[in-house]
Design a protein around this motif. Structure first.
Motif, PDB file in Angstrom:
ATOM      1  N   GLN A   1      37.215  20.367  46.246  1.00 34.91           N
ATOM      2  CA  GLN A   1      37.307  21.815  46.372  1.00 34.91           C
ATOM      3  C   GLN A   1      35.917  22.410  46.561  1.00 34.91           C
ATOM      4  OE1 GLN A   1      39.325  22.925  42.754  1.00 34.91           O
ATOM      5  NE2 GLN A   1      41.336  22.337  43.530  1.00 34.91           N
TER       6      GLN A   1
ATOM      7  N   SER B   1      35.804  31.353  51.921  1.00 33.14           N
ATOM      8  CA  SER B   1      36.821  30.304  51.970  1.00 33.14           C
ATOM      9  C   SER B   1      38.027  30.697  51.128  1.00 33.14           C
ATOM     10  CB  SER B   1      36.243  28.983  51.455  1.00 33.14           C
ATOM     11  OG  SER B   1      37.257  28.021  51.309  1.00 33.14           O
ATOM     12  N   LEU B   2      39.228  30.417  51.646  1.00 28.00           N
ATOM     13  CA  LEU B   2      40.462  30.675  50.910  1.00 28.00           C
ATOM     14  C   LEU B   2      41.108  29.379  50.439  1.00 28.00           C
ATOM     15  CD1 LEU B   2      41.972  33.521  53.091  1.00 28.00           C
ATOM     16  CD2 LEU B   2      41.120  33.725  50.768  1.00 28.00           C
ATOM     17  N   ARG B   3      40.352  28.267  50.489  1.00 30.54           N
ATOM     18  CA  ARG B   3      40.884  27.001  49.992  1.00 30.54           C
ATOM     19  C   ARG B   3      41.103  27.082  48.492  1.00 30.54           C
ATOM     20  NH1 ARG B   3      36.635  22.689  51.639  1.00 30.54           N
ATOM     21  NH2 ARG B   3      37.919  21.461  50.206  1.00 30.54           N
ATOM     22  N   PRO B   4      42.124  26.383  47.956  1.00 34.47           N
ATOM     23  CA  PRO B   4      42.364  26.400  46.507  1.00 34.47           C
ATOM     24  C   PRO B   4      41.113  25.985  45.741  1.00 34.47           C
ATOM     25  CG  PRO B   4      44.187  25.352  47.644  1.00 34.47           C
ATOM     26  CD  PRO B   4      43.124  25.584  48.679  1.00 34.47           C
TER      27      PRO B   4
ATOM     28  N   SER C   1      38.414  27.861  45.440  1.00 41.95           N
ATOM     29  CA  SER C   1      37.258  28.663  45.828  1.00 41.95           C
ATOM     30  C   SER C   1      37.243  29.958  45.028  1.00 41.95           C
ATOM     31  CB  SER C   1      37.294  28.971  47.327  1.00 41.95           C
ATOM     32  OG  SER C   1      38.347  29.866  47.626  1.00 41.95           O
TER      33      SER C   1
ATOM     34  N   ALA D   1      39.600  32.634  46.542  1.00 42.45           N
ATOM     35  CA  ALA D   1      41.016  32.307  46.340  1.00 42.45           C
ATOM     36  C   ALA D   1      41.441  32.565  44.901  1.00 42.45           C
ATOM     37  CB  ALA D   1      41.272  30.847  46.715  1.00 42.45           C
ATOM     38  N   THR D   2      40.555  32.262  43.948  1.00 43.76           N
ATOM     39  CA  THR D   2      40.880  32.508  42.543  1.00 43.76           C
ATOM     40  C   THR D   2      41.022  33.990  42.265  1.00 43.76           C
ATOM     41  OG1 THR D   2      39.701  30.502  41.888  1.00 43.76           O
ATOM     42  CG2 THR D   2      40.111  32.136  40.174  1.00 43.76           C
TER      43      THR D   2
ATOM     44  N   LEU E   1      41.735  36.372  44.442  1.00 37.50           N
ATOM     45  CA  LEU E   1      42.896  36.920  45.142  1.00 37.50           C
ATOM     46  C   LEU E   1      44.208  36.506  44.485  1.00 37.50           C
ATOM     47  CD1 LEU E   1      41.930  36.540  48.916  1.00 37.50           C
ATOM     48  CD2 LEU E   1      41.940  38.613  47.531  1.00 37.50           C
ATOM     49  N   SER E   2      44.187  35.428  43.713  1.00 33.90           N
ATOM     50  CA  SER E   2      45.425  34.998  43.058  1.00 33.90           C
ATOM     51  C   SER E   2      45.893  35.997  42.008  1.00 33.90           C
ATOM     52  CB  SER E   2      45.230  33.620  42.417  1.00 33.90           C
ATOM     53  OG  SER E   2      44.295  33.688  41.352  1.00 33.90           O
TER      54      SER E   2
ATOM     55  N   PRO F   1      46.890  35.320  53.798  1.00 38.16           N
ATOM     56  CA  PRO F   1      45.710  34.443  53.888  1.00 38.16           C
ATOM     57  C   PRO F   1      45.223  34.265  55.316  1.00 38.16           C
ATOM     58  CG  PRO F   1      47.327  33.522  52.386  1.00 38.16           C
ATOM     59  CD  PRO F   1      47.991  34.683  53.067  1.00 38.16           C
TER      60      PRO F   1
ATOM     61  N   LYS G   1      41.531  35.603  56.516  1.00 33.16           N
ATOM     62  CA  LYS G   1      40.577  34.648  57.079  1.00 33.16           C
ATOM     63  C   LYS G   1      39.993  35.164  58.381  1.00 33.16           C
ATOM     64  CE  LYS G   1      40.182  29.740  58.247  1.00 33.16           C
ATOM     65  NZ  LYS G   1      40.921  28.452  58.326  1.00 33.16           N
TER      66      LYS G   1
END
Length: 420
Positions: free
Chosen positions: A12, A169-172, A174, A177-178, A180-181, A294, A298
């Protein structure tokens, strides 16, 4: 003699950056854990080129499924845990370190994960004499920034913490991503001395940040909502906000918060007031919209500045009772901004490697643990890493006489290293 250090979550973005920086710590033997295995193998090759003085290995894929197996294979004397998202209430890696008597430091950046950490593990860790440290990430930096300006106040009444992710990055796992969750989910905000329920992703506010440009910030649930009030008992209002550059991306997040809320509550506002249930077709449209967000974010993030950092704004009164406002910020340009969230992990890892006894036994969170200067001292490692990466990626074309280098050679020469 080198010390074995296990870094998890190397597949990650956060763990990838952490492993590359940890390889520059003196006298360490690095073990990388993550799935799929090819990501760790590629990272090992990169580290061997950038940090030839470090011995680096990858944990076999079959052993990555069990924390106890990872500790056994690596023979680790220190664990740096960066495998997100930190959304679960289970602390399997911390519990495995507790059973083995190994110091543990994680880069958790979720409020729910950090809120239960001390209560779940502190009595056992204190009895075993093992330091288990949680939340060595952005919340540590924001707390340290506030500590820098706190001596100027007699009482601090209002605090606003704004996080600008340096990596889009929107990878799990990142940072973005955290954050935005949490969008579209209820959060508790301290306002005028009372706890109020709000929705994460709402209340847009414009701001302009040097090196970043025009941004819009919105409410976002962060660990500071749990860690700051106990440390500053006079606090009456606390806001934690996420800022994104540009005009469209913040409004897309605002729309995402409404989509998620509608799906969770299975209702939408009625034109005549109140709420009405969603039809099956409306629920299907909301789910399609949520899945597209997402992809949309991006593309909206392309072309924007990749600088990032933190802004802490405090309001209160001085020793004479006069109103006082101070702003403390930490902004880094790309690609340095990618390494900001992991500076606290590196600082604590260095302290543990130099003198384990300096870390108190027990399970606790990092805000207020070290001053800002201790974290920023590790930024020198970032500069060393980026210089080595530039030397590795830059290809100088060979020319004979007045021969002009090829277009491909020129492109490679001008290429700059990308942020992780």
């Amino acid at each position: 003699m080198s010390t074995s250090v296990l870094v998890t979550g190397c597949h990650q973005p956060l763990g990838h950056s952490l492993a590359r920086l940890a390889a520059l710590l003196p006298d360490v033997r690095l073990w990388l854990a993550g799935t799929p295995a090819q990501h760790c193998d590629a990272l090992c090759d990169t580290i061997r080129q950038d940090s030839p003085e470090c011995h680096v290995h990858s944990v076999p894929p079959e052993d990555c499924l069990s924390p106890a197996s990872m500790l056994t294979v690596s023979g680790a004397k220190l664990v740096l845990h960066a495998e997100g998202p930190f959304t679960q209430y289970t602390y399997q890696m911390a519990e495995a370190c507790l059973a083995a008597g190994i110091p543990y430091i994680d880069a958790a950046d979720r409020r729910t994960f950090m809120a239960s950490f001390t209560g779940a593990l502190h009595p056992l860790a204190l009895k075993a004499g093992v330091p288990l440290i949680c939340g060595a990430s952005t919340s540590s930096l924001s707390s340290a920034l506030l500590d820098e300006i706190a001596p100027q106040f007699n009482h601090i009444r209002d605090v606003r913490v704004t996080v600008i992710p340096g990596v889009r990055s929107l990878r799990p796992g990142s940072q973005l991503a955290t954050l935005l969750s949490t969008v579209g989910r209820p959060m508790t905000v301290l306002r005028n001395g009372q706890k109020i329920r709000e929705m994460s992703g709402r209340h847009l506010r414009k701001l302009s940040v040097p090196s970043v440009g025009r941004c819009s910030s919105m409410l976002c649930d962060m660990p500071d909502n749990e860690t700051l009030p106990p440390r500053f008992p006079d606090l009456e209002t606390l806001e934690t906000r996420l800022a994104l550059p540009g005009f469209l991306a913040p409004r897309a997040v605002w729309l995402l918060s409404h989509l998620r809320q509608g799906l969770q509550e299975e209702s939408m506002p009625h034109p005549r007031g109140g709420q009405r249930p969603l039809t099956a077709a409306e629920q299907a449209r909301l789910r399609r919209g949520q899945r597209m967000m997402p992809w949309l974010l991006k593309r909206l993030a392309r072309g924007t500045s990749h600088a990032g950092g933190l802004i802490v704004e405090a309001h209160g009164d001085d020793s004479m009772g006069r109103p006082l406002t101070r702003v403390s910020s930490l902004i880094a340009s790309a690609p340095e901004a990618a390494y900001l969230p992991i500076l606290p992990v590196i600082a604590l890892a260095r302290q543990c490697l130099e003198d384990r006894a300096s870390l108190l036994p027990g399970a606790y969170t990092t805000p207020g643990l070290l001053p800002l200067r201790s974290y920023m001292a590790e930024s020198k490692l970032v500069q060393v890493l980026l210089e080595r990466e530039a030397q590795r990626t830059q290809i100088v074309p060979a020319t004979i006489g007045n021969e002009t280098p090829s277009k491909r050679s020129v492109a490679q020469t001008q290429r700059t290293p990308a942020a992780v």
